[in-house]
Design an enzyme around this catalytic site. Structure first.
Site, mmCIF file in Angstrom:
data_model
loop_
_atom_site.group_PDB
_atom_site.id
_atom_site.type_symbol
_atom_site.label_atom_id
_atom_site.label_comp_id
_atom_site.label_asym_id
_atom_site.label_seq_id
_atom_site.Cartn_x
_atom_site.Cartn_y
_atom_site.Cartn_z
ATOM 1 N N HIS A 49 -5.101 -0.801 -5.792
ATOM 2 C CA HIS A 49 -5.663 0.310 -5.027
ATOM 3 C C HIS A 49 -6.372 1.264 -5.978
ATOM 4 O O HIS A 49 -5.897 1.522 -7.087
ATOM 5 C CB HIS A 49 -4.570 1.045 -4.255
ATOM 6 C CG HIS A 49 -3.957 0.199 -3.186
ATOM 7 N ND1 HIS A 49 -2.831 -0.565 -3.401
ATOM 8 C CD2 HIS A 49 -4.341 -0.032 -1.906
ATOM 9 C CE1 HIS A 49 -2.533 -1.222 -2.290
ATOM 10 N NE2 HIS A 49 -3.430 -0.920 -1.374
ATOM 11 N N ARG B 2 6.382 -11.608 5.394
ATOM 12 C CA ARG B 2 5.791 -11.499 6.729
ATOM 13 C C ARG B 2 6.313 -12.631 7.608
ATOM 14 O O ARG B 2 6.368 -13.786 7.181
ATOM 15 C CB ARG B 2 4.261 -11.544 6.653
ATOM 16 C CG ARG B 2 3.683 -10.394 5.851
ATOM 17 C CD ARG B 2 2.182 -10.453 5.767
ATOM 18 N NE ARG B 2 1.675 -9.431 4.863
ATOM 19 C CZ ARG B 2 0.394 -9.314 4.499
ATOM 20 N NH1 ARG B 2 -0.497 -10.169 4.987
ATOM 21 N NH2 ARG B 2 0.013 -8.370 3.679
ATOM 22 N N LYS C 214 -15.596 -3.195 4.863
ATOM 23 C CA LYS C 214 -15.018 -4.056 3.843
ATOM 24 C C LYS C 214 -15.993 -5.148 3.423
ATOM 25 O O LYS C 214 -16.956 -5.460 4.124
ATOM 26 C CB LYS C 214 -13.729 -4.701 4.358
ATOM 27 C CG LYS C 214 -13.922 -5.608 5.575
ATOM 28 C CD LYS C 214 -12.618 -6.272 5.987
ATOM 29 C CE LYS C 214 -12.820 -7.195 7.186
ATOM 30 N NZ LYS C 214 -11.613 -7.987 7.506
ATOM 31 N N GLN D 194 1.095 -10.926 -3.608
ATOM 32 C CA GLN D 194 -0.314 -10.518 -3.559
ATOM 33 C C GLN D 194 -0.751 -9.960 -4.906
ATOM 34 O O GLN D 194 0.024 -9.292 -5.586
ATOM 35 C CB GLN D 194 -0.517 -9.429 -2.504
ATOM 36 C CG GLN D 194 -0.399 -9.888 -1.074
ATOM 37 C CD GLN D 194 -0.681 -8.747 -0.115
ATOM 38 O OE1 GLN D 194 -0.090 -7.682 -0.220
ATOM 39 N NE2 GLN D 194 -1.591 -8.965 0.812
ATOM 40 N N HIS E 271 -8.637 -0.547 -1.013
ATOM 41 C CA HIS E 271 -7.735 -1.687 -1.188
ATOM 42 C C HIS E 271 -8.549 -2.845 -1.754
ATOM 43 O O HIS E 271 -9.698 -3.043 -1.339
ATOM 44 C CB HIS E 271 -7.167 -2.176 0.154
ATOM 45 C CG HIS E 271 -6.487 -1.133 0.965
ATOM 46 N ND1 HIS E 271 -5.115 -1.009 1.016
ATOM 47 C CD2 HIS E 271 -6.976 -0.169 1.789
ATOM 48 C CE1 HIS E 271 -4.799 -0.023 1.840
ATOM 49 N NE2 HIS E 271 -5.908 0.497 2.323
ATOM 50 N N CYS F 119 0.801 -1.233 0.000
ATOM 51 C CA CYS F 119 0.000 0.000 0.000
ATOM 52 C C CYS F 119 0.836 1.287 0.000
ATOM 53 O O CYS F 119 0.573 2.197 -0.808
ATOM 54 C CB CYS F 119 -0.961 0.018 1.180
ATOM 55 S SG CYS F 119 -1.666 -1.572 1.618
ATOM 56 N N ASP G 227 -2.385 -7.304 -5.682
ATOM 57 C CA ASP G 227 -2.781 -6.108 -4.946
ATOM 58 C C ASP G 227 -3.219 -5.004 -5.902
ATOM 59 O O ASP G 227 -2.618 -4.812 -6.959
ATOM 60 C CB ASP G 227 -1.578 -5.619 -4.128
ATOM 61 C CG ASP G 227 -1.981 -5.110 -2.757
ATOM 62 O OD1 ASP G 227 -3.187 -4.970 -2.518
ATOM 63 O OD2 ASP G 227 -1.087 -4.867 -1.936
#
Length: 661
Positions: free
Chosen positions: A408, A386, A488, A404, A534, A357, A406
């Protein structure tokens, strides 16, 4: 708004794929709360209905059809309940945990009890005691059966905190004392089994142990577990068990369990040479082998194509950044336990990224934005790192480094609903490509602790609701289940065995835009703060690949199979012709290979074991005629003879339409 039911979404047959992830003998519908589970009975076959359009051929004649019906074994459907759908089952499982604890303490004096909840498929209880063996589990189960046979009553008692403490201290149960201290409500409730054993508990339970069907209970395994999940605490012995309302349900569950073992992505990943975790490199770090990497390439290519078509701009960003970036984002304050240690580079601290992000925000901030620029959509297949305890790592499902999918979206307040609807459409399009057409959808609302004004929370939550309603999807409301930074939508996909996998998520964020002070100029020339969304569709490529392997049991649809066709010569005399065929297939974008050096039956068996979708056999007749004899894993085996051009055309058509050959 009331929860819509059922929460599981099924698309129409016309929207599903023809490739069936289950072999014909194991097909079934997948539904948690009605008729989606296999049937069982001793000596009878489990009935499994199609998840998608079946591809096995029907009998070709009336006589064959009659014979097939005559030979078909008797079928009986068993519906497996859940803790949510059956309070009786929940009570049984909770009571089984208590009965097991009573049995353990009778057989192993000095063992200390901790907690024993019900879980999705049964129950467990943690004990402070010496390590247990499988032989011990059998002894414990026999003692549980004796307790069930005695039909002892479950008696609820309310006591003061002081009285509960006095009784616990008398039994010398230190873990129960710690649990008592964490209980805020009064009075304290205790459940007794007869007058022989008791436990701190809020219930619920069955009335007597005799209401448990002992033939529907099984102790499954024992594992180590840290007290309170903290590795600094004592290592406990956790006994897992499963419990059902009837023996038939237990048999159905056992069938699904065995089928899950057959589909285990770790075993199939090794057998099909797809991926590995190399001990010399470290735990939780995935090595994609050539075949697995090919599947990943196909997934990524399909993902990128859809995103470009839907107005996303693709990004690549670094794997590390200055530690200061993660202070601004708040990750160091709120997420540090999941991050790796910082590294010093030229007197500055750097950090491996746990998320993507902040990078996308930096790129958004690289230039001034007008209200006319919105929405801005960016997407990245970004690898993150992680920290996970080694004991929690599990194949591709729990790793330390993963990629990911990912994305945005930066937008205006009045664009939230349309952008969310666009994400839902994109999610459906991508998941359908891979054969997932059943979802459980949850809308999570504002928690007690949150950032952002009441007005923006109400607007964002309403926009998410409107997008779901507009999409026509059924969903549940998870009151207070949202993130602290915004509401979400979470979507769980269902695999061929009815298991739910969290993959897709859409989250509105009011926090990071403020932390990074991102702004745009509105129509009046004033600075305003945009909304940030997200979203991920697949979740992570590693985990999604693991789900995909288990969903299809490694029998991938033709379009994503790493090897689509294997060309097999009957003798060495046909090798030159087969090599030319492979070259033609490859030049047409078909993933093909030549296999030789063994007798034809063994070559075919090897191809079957490797789950190769298509085998093209060439003997002297095929060489003379310029043809191939085709054998398919989908559609009943031998297809017959065809020219190489026809073979190529049929493969291309099947790949284009995402169907079987």
């Amino acid at each position: 708004m009331a929860t819509l039911s059922p929460s599981l979404l099924r698309l129409s047959p016309s929207q599903t794929l023809n490739k069936n992830p289950l072999p014909s003998s194991l097909r079934r519908r997948v539904s948690v709360d009605a008729s989606r589970f296999p049937t069982s009975s001793s000596g009878r076959r489990f009935h499994i209905s199609p998840l998608s359009v079946a591809t096995s051929p029907a009998p070709q004649t009336e006589e064959a059809n009659a014979n097939a019906q005559k030979e078909a074994p008797k079928e009986e459907r068993i519906v497996l309940p859940t803790n949510e759908s059956s309070e009786k089952l929940l009570r049984i499982r909770h009571t089984c945990a208590h009965v097991m604890a009573m049995a353990v303490q009778k057989l192993f004096p000095g063992s200390k009890v901790t907690i024993g909840p019900w879980i999705d498929n049964g129950f467990y209880y943690d004990f402070d005691m010496e390590p247990l063996t499988d032989k011990d589990l059998k002894k414990i189960k026999k003692e549980m059966d004796r307790i069930v046979n005695r039909n002892l009553p479950l008696i609820r008692e309310e006591v003061s905190r002081e009285e509960a403490q006095k009784r616990i201290e008398a039994l010398n149960e230190p873990y129960k004392l710690e649990i008592l201290q964490s209980i805020k409500e009064e009075p304290i409730t205790i459940y007794h089994i007869g007058n022989e054993w008791w436990d701190l508990c809020a219930g619920p339970h069955v009335e007597t142990t005799g209401q448990i069907d002992k033939k529907a209970v099984e102790l499954e395994s024992v594992a180590g577990a840290y007290w309170r999940g903290d590795e600094k605490n004592a290592m406990l012995q956790r006994i897992y068990g499963t419990a059902w309302e009837s023996e038939e349900q237990l048999k159905a569950y056992a069938f699904l369990k065995e089928e899950a073992k057959r589909r285990d992505h770790r075993r199939l990943g090794h057998d099909l040479d797809l991926f590995s975790i190399q001990d010399d490199a470290g735990c939780g770090l995935v090595f994609w082998h050539p075949k697995g990497a090919l599947v990943r390439h196909i997934i990524e290519d399909s993902w990128k194509k859809v995103h470009l078509q839907r107005g996303y701009e693709l990004l690549y960003t670094p794997h590390v950044a200055k530690a200061e970036l993660w202070k601004i984002s708040g990750h160091i304050d709120f997420y540090r336990e999941n991050m790796y240690d910082q590294m010093e580079v030229e007197n500055e601290l750097y950090q491996l990224r746990p998320m993507n992000c902040p990078y996308h925000i930096l790129l958004f901030k690289r230039k001034l934005h007008s209200y006319r620029d919105f929405p801005v959509r960016v997407a990245e297949l970004g690898t993150v790192y992680r920290y996970e305890l080694s004991g929690s790592l599990h194949g591709l499902f729990r790793v330390r480094g993963f990629t990911q999918d990912d994305a945005h979206i930066f937008c205006l307040e009045d664009q939230i609903k349309d952008e969310i609807r666009g994400v839902l459409d994109l999610t459906e399009e991508i998941l359908l490509q891979f054969g997932f057409d059943r979802y459980e959808v949850n809308l999570s609302t504002r928690p007690e602790k949150s950032v952002g004004s009441d007005d923006i929370w109400e607007k964002a939550t309403a926009a998410l609701r409107l997008a779901l309603d507009d999409k026509g999807w059924n969903y549940k409301i998870d009151d207070g289940g949202g993130a602290f930074y915004g509401p979400k939508i979470d979507l769980k996909i269902e695999d061929a065995l009815g298991r739910k996998w969290q993959c897709s998520t859409v989250q509105v964020d009011f926090n990071l835009p403020e932390r990074f002070d991102i702004t745009y100029m509105d129509s009046n020339g004033e600075k305003k703060r945009p909304i940030m969304i997200h979203r991920a569709v697949l979740g992570s490529l590693e985990r999604f690949f693991g789900v995909l392997i288990e969903h299809y049991a490694g029998d991938f649809p033709l379009w994503i199979s790493p090897i689509q066709a294997r060309v097999l010569p009957v003798t060495n005399s046909e090798v030159k012709y087969c090599s030319e065929v492979v070259a033609r297939l490859k030049s047409n974008g078909i993933r093909a290979e030549l296999c030789q050096g063994e007798r034809l039956p063994k070559l075919i068996r090897n191809a079957e074991k490797q789950k190769i979708p298509l085998m093209a056999v060439a003997g002297p007749k095929e060489v003379d005629a310029g043809t191939l004899t085709i054998r398919s894993r989908f559609g009943g085996g031998d297809i017959g003879s065809m020219t190489v051009d026809d073979f190529i055309a049929k493969i291309k058509d099947a790949v284009e339409s995402r169907t079987s050959f």
